[in-house]
Design a protein around this motif. Sequence first.
Motif, PDB file in Angstrom:
ATOM      1  N   LEU A 134     -16.491  59.908  54.041  1.00  0.00           N
ATOM      2  CA  LEU A 134     -16.412  59.189  55.311  1.00  0.00           C
ATOM      3  C   LEU A 134     -16.548  60.118  56.515  1.00  0.00           C
ATOM      4  O   LEU A 134     -17.087  59.733  57.551  1.00  0.00           O
ATOM      5  N   PRO A 142     -20.821  61.423  56.091  1.00  0.00           N
ATOM      6  CA  PRO A 142     -21.626  60.659  55.128  1.00  0.00           C
ATOM      7  C   PRO A 142     -23.028  61.244  54.960  1.00  0.00           C
ATOM      8  O   PRO A 142     -23.659  61.644  55.948  1.00  0.00           O
ATOM      9  N   ILE A 158     -18.600  57.957  48.768  1.00  0.00           N
ATOM     10  CA  ILE A 158     -19.156  58.476  50.025  1.00  0.00           C
ATOM     11  C   ILE A 158     -18.089  59.240  50.825  1.00  0.00           C
ATOM     12  O   ILE A 158     -16.902  58.892  50.816  1.00  0.00           O
TER      13      ILE A 158
END
Lengths: 683, 107
Positions: free
Chosen positions: A28, A31, A26
């Motif tokens: 950050l 996202p 993912i």
Amino acid sequence: MTQFFQVFFQECAEHLAEMERIFLSIDLQNPDAEELDAVFRAAHSIKGGAGTFGFSDMTVMTHAVETLLDNVRHGKLVLTREMVEVFLEAGDAIEMQLAGHRDGADVALAKVEEVCGKLSAIGEGGAIRCAGTAPVVSMPEPAQTGAATFYRIVFTPQANFFSRAVPMNLLFEELAGIGETTTIAHVAASDSFKKYDPERCLTSWEVWLVTERSLEDIRDFFMFFADDEELIVEVAATDIPAEGSTVTANAEPETAGPLLPDRPVAAAEGLRKGRRFSDRDELPQGTSGRKHSDAHDASSIRVGVSKVDQLINQMGELVITQAMLAQTAQRFDPVMNEDLHRGMALLERNTRDLQESVMSIRMMPLSFIFSRFPRLVHDLAAKLGKQAELKLMGEATELDKGLIEKLADPLTHLVRNSLDHGIETPVERMAAGKLPGGTVTLSAAQTGGRIVIEVSDDGAGLNRKKILKKAADKGLPVAEEMSDDEVWQLVFAPGFSTAEEVTDVSGRGVGMDVVMKNVQSMGGRVAILSGEGAGSRVVISLPLTLAILDGLSVRVGEEVFIVPLNSILESLQLGPESVNQVGGNTTVRVRDAYLPLLKVADVYGIAKAKERPEEAIVVIVDAEGEHVALLVDELLNQHQVVIKSLEANYRRVHGTAGATILGDGRVALILDVADLVHLWRKS
Amino acid sequence: MDSQTPTGLPALSGDWTIGFVACQADLLRRIACDLAAARPGSTTVIDCSRIESIDTSGFQLLYTWATTLDFKGIKLLFAGFPEPILASRALLGFTALFASLDLNVRK
């Protein structure tokens, strides 16, 4: 009930793997909303299933994760690196709890408590208690501030429902936990109590639910025990203003209560004897449970591996029978028996198609095991104080399921080795003029009849001097003039390790020899390529499948061998001018290339075989990148052959991949050309 | 399992979950025979205070027993369900079905 548990365990493991995959990749900073939704759904599904089956410890943990994720996806919490780490730890804890329920494995409650504490800290005051098995959750559900939906759920289980021992009380508690519920049981009338079977389910349920959750969420609650035909979930009304208070599960509604507009009293009262108001033929089309709307589920089924194996064994016998029939049919004149030969050709084609279809069932993508490595690299790199990126290539490459399962441990060991011994620390890398972060690459590809899997890194490479010294210390026969390849082979010696100290990562020397043994047990080979300072490559070559292959039968003397068709480049008859003697070896010139000539008769000591290449046939094969000419007496036929293990039935025969039964009942060895070349060179 | 209280009322006790409903059904059949012989046309109160656990199959059994006897003119009223059993009954959605069969609710 066991089957439902199994389905839950499998799906739970898949959901956990999906969560981990997303967390590891993912972004950050930005996202992806869909990824957050996906990971939320995964947690939600685990929670729903765990609640249904009474695994309250898992319910608690997943509820906490789900709640935090819900806050993240709604922008109430900002996703951070620390949060992802905690989510990963929570995934591990849930996996541990799952193993506890599935296998009776020990659950480290201290670890669970620790993770819960971290989740609670992230939740900024939300209290989560994880001790014991009681589902004590005080973290609040997302506030019901938006418009809610009014659902009507009708669950009409089959007559054998009681035998499944489904804990309906837990299910209804779960439903009550997401909104305002009114549950009404209906029992179909019975003519006579004398004939009444108390173990036959005559009960159906109608649940009215006001919640902000989606229709799909509601269906998820029933996912492990309700078939399509058993469940109706429909929207009765939308945009219901949510009230702050909820009806608790234990409240006793006088009757259907005010929540029930148009309650189907007539239907309830009009029950026919022995039937319930929503039994099968009364179901409206397309209004039943999740599986109608879930194309993926509807298009796949779970089948036991034993059933697939049985199918493959039977397929193997069919292939042999077809070969025997084909051999027998050859005795009949093709002109006089045209129909027979046409039928045999058709049988062969159909058998081949069927074989391909059956074999494809057992094939699985390597992503099945590759998917575990991002987490391993992530955790191990952090533990070792190194920076490492894992690159995965060729994950879609398919391999027989049996091989995939056996491959997991060797690959895990190799990846750990790359990180521990190969990749240097950021300081060391920068001193060597490299980027601080290293790369471990895991790749797979199909080449010819084999799958080649590589674990490579751009680390320090193998240290020749160190290996030679350690080998000498261990009493292994070594010499300075050994080639690099020979030196690298020393690492496969039992107990060999160059690690300076024993850690929980490596250094005990119980690795590479086990890797070699495991791979060899699969009919595979391991090779190491390394350059000091440039990194290492460990290449594992495996047969594509252990069951059936296309082969060319060749005669050598009075023996018949099978050469895998995908190893064969061409076959030809050479003139005397193409044959050369170089030292003690013979080479053949094929167009402008000189190839070593391998006399199969010499390798296996076969008498009465043709000695002179110009009188025999040369089959050019690809032995893992090297072209070699095999000398055989005659090409016989092309077959599909069923591979029978020699090791299981006789003993290992070097240079072969097994044996097969020919149409006339004789046994023929199947050549493993790369191993044959290796054997020939050694002799 | 006892089938009568000290005062002579039929009583139900023990486990009424799926593993035991077959045995409990036999018990109910015996009680039904006694009731049909001894008290036709009357209402009988069944003491349920010693029922320890119950699930859907148990509630279904009790409900079916009561309604089939009702067809024969034998009226039943259940009494004294313990609190956990009442909670379970509510949770499983049987409250409405038992509304006319529970002495305590009728009161």
